[in-house]
Design an enzyme around this catalytic site. Structure first.
Site, PDB file in Angstrom:
ATOM      1  N   SER A 189      31.449  37.005  39.732  1.00 23.66           N
ATOM      2  CA  SER A 189      31.897  38.100  40.583  1.00 23.66           C
ATOM      3  C   SER A 189      30.851  39.230  40.612  1.00 23.66           C
ATOM      4  O   SER A 189      29.712  38.963  40.993  1.00 23.66           O
ATOM      5  CB  SER A 189      33.264  38.567  40.077  1.00 23.66           C
ATOM      6  OG  SER A 189      33.897  39.341  41.036  1.00 23.66           O
ATOM      7  N   ASP A 343      39.058  33.158  48.920  1.00 22.43           N
ATOM      8  CA  ASP A 343      38.397  34.275  48.254  1.00 22.43           C
ATOM      9  C   ASP A 343      37.613  35.038  49.319  1.00 22.43           C
ATOM     10  O   ASP A 343      36.841  34.428  50.066  1.00 22.43           O
ATOM     11  CB  ASP A 343      37.439  33.706  47.185  1.00 22.43           C
ATOM     12  CG  ASP A 343      36.684  34.782  46.417  1.00 22.43           C
ATOM     13  OD1 ASP A 343      36.850  35.972  46.726  1.00 22.43           O
ATOM     14  OD2 ASP A 343      35.925  34.417  45.493  1.00 22.43           O
ATOM     15  N   HIS A 373      39.905  33.803  43.902  1.00 22.51           N
ATOM     16  CA  HIS A 373      38.933  34.625  43.188  1.00 22.51           C
ATOM     17  C   HIS A 373      39.327  34.782  41.720  1.00 22.51           C
ATOM     18  O   HIS A 373      40.481  35.063  41.404  1.00 22.51           O
ATOM     19  CB  HIS A 373      38.785  36.004  43.837  1.00 22.51           C
ATOM     20  CG  HIS A 373      37.632  36.771  43.253  1.00 22.51           C
ATOM     21  ND1 HIS A 373      36.324  36.468  43.553  1.00 22.51           N
ATOM     22  CD2 HIS A 373      37.581  37.770  42.358  1.00 22.51           C
ATOM     23  CE1 HIS A 373      35.521  37.270  42.874  1.00 22.51           C
ATOM     24  NE2 HIS A 373      36.252  38.071  42.135  1.00 22.51           N
TER      25      HIS A 373
END
Ligand SMILES: *[C@@H]1O[C@H](CO)[C@@H](O)[C@H](O)[C@H]1NC(C)=O
Ligand SMILES: *[C@@H]1O[C@H](CO)[C@@H](O)[C@H](O)[C@H]1NC(C)=O
Length: 399
Positions: A189, A343, A373
């Site tokens: 991320s 996501d 995600h």
């Protein structure tokens, strides 16, 4: 109908609306995801409400909740865990206890958390680092870095870069018994964003002679230019990361001034002077057909140049690695990219895969068809273990 019944009915409808998210059929353990989503939503809304009342900054409250999941650096029967600093940046170091047969490989890990949350000490990152050290017989360095809202770009980038640079000195590698030909870097991320950015920067640094062998980007955020990609359109309200939250995290990386977030939300934050950058994130040419289905490419709407004057960071390649030109990309190491179908960041990762492939960089793309995600770091999801296994196998083979 009595008043009480009516009230109950209204409350019931409200609760159903609050909880209900239409999940696709291929989501494994949908109830678990629904529960997680309701928890996240409730906490987020409560915090927003507290913030609205002027009680505290949103991220300070969120940080309190996240930090409850921190664990102290504790060695176990297989791995020695220590806390130290590299160039004044705090890091956790994981070294396997078994006797090394030769110089070890090493993985430098950068945690996620939207540039404002998380640390190497969080249970899920600590667990992953232990597993990596044990299963790959590797030294794992898990780096911390300064966070928003207290610190803004480029502090995060610089911390990760300085810690990595310090580690890549021959005397330090010798101290940890590490093979300089087998050094990899991974992050998820926001950590994937930092990994992609520092890996690009290393190439130009004349002080660094050692080359990374691999980079792994786990559902990374790679650009702020176009907030209207098909993945942003399709997943704008999907758990665990909504478009409005992602916009808030992105803008919070650069400033607390909400006018940037507002402009980003409407995709009107890039001034016409920067229009040449759109070719680097043009999903119409960079996404495979399957991900473009049903979407029309809207040419960008330009915004005022005030924002870029005040916050040039969001067009800086150190924050948005997709803005690097092909010459830069060509020299990148072997790359592994994980993207999730559900996501908002999906298309960032996919476009980077296309651009790296076009530049001739060897890339393994692992697209998770039923992924969302951060599936990797929410403890207890079957899908998380599956992705972790695939990632470990890739590292085991290529690092
Ligand atoms: C340590 O390694 C052994 C042998 O591989 C394994 O069975 C055990 O579960 C490991 N312990 C931990 C805490 O991971
Ligand atoms: C994006 O790519 C399409 C072709 O796929 C092209 O028609 C369009 O002009 C491009 N837009 C920008 C802003 O680069």
């Amino acid at each position: 109908m009595g008043r009480k019944t009516l009230l109950l009915l209204i409350m019931g409808v409200f609760m159903a609306y609050y909880i209900y998210i239409p999940l696709p059929d291929n989501i494994e353990e949908p109830w678990k995801l629904l529960c997680l989503s309701v928890c996240l939503k409730t906490v987020t809304d409560l915090i927003m409400f507290a913030e609205l009342l002027g009680m505290n900054h949103f991220m300070n409250i969120a940080m309190f909740f996240v930090n409850l999941q921190e664990v102290p650096p504790t060695s176990d029967e297989n791995v020695t865990v220590t806390e130290t600093t590299f160039n004044n940046i705090p890091v956790h170091v994981y070294v396997p206890k078994r006797k090394p047969e030769r110089l070890r490989r090493v993985l430098f890990y950068v945690h996620g958390g939207g540039w404002c949350l998380g640390s190497a000490a969080l249970f899920s990152y600590d667990f992953l680092s232990r597993q990596t050290a044990d299963r790959l017989d590797a030294v794992v360095i898990s780096a911390n870095y300064r966070l928003a809202p207290k610190y803004h770009f480029p502090n995060h980038f610089e911390d990760v870069y300085n810690a990595l640079k310090w580690f890549l000195r021959q005397d330090v590698l010798d101290k940890y018994g590490v093979d300089p030909g087998r050094i990899g870097i991974s992050g998820e991320s926001a950590g994937g964003n930092l990994v992609a950015a520092v890996t690009q920067r290393l190439i130009d640094d004349p002080d660094i002679k050692i080359k990374l062998k691999t980079q792994s980007l786990i559902y990374p955020a790679l650009q702020t230019l176009d907030m209207d990609l098909p993945s942003y359109r399709e997943c704008s309200r999907f758990p665990t990361l909504s478009k409005s939250m992602m916009v808030r995290l992105w803008s919070g990386y650069f400033t607390e001034d909400r006018s940037l977030a507002k402009a980003m939300l409407f995709n009107q934050h890039v001034p016409v002077e920067s229009r040449h950058l759109f070719k680097f994130v043009n999903w119409s040419s960079l996404l495979p057909e399957k991900f473009k289905k049903g979407h029309f490419y809207n040419s960008p709407t330009y915004g005022s140049s005030e924002l870029t004057k005040k916050y040039p960071g969001f067009l800086d390649v150190r924050a948005a690695p997709l803005l690097a030109d092909d010459n830069k990309l060509r020299s990148l190491p072997l790359t592994y990219v994980i993207t999730s179908q559900y996501d908002v960041l999906r298309d960032d990762g996919i476009m980077y895969v296309t651009r790296l492939q076009n530049a001739g960089v060897p890339v393994t793309h692992n697209h998770i068809e039923d992924g969302f995600h951060a599936a990797f770091s929410y403890y207890g999801f079957k899908i998380g273990y599956r992705i972790e296994n695939q990632y470990m196998n890739w590292l085991s083979e290529h690092l």
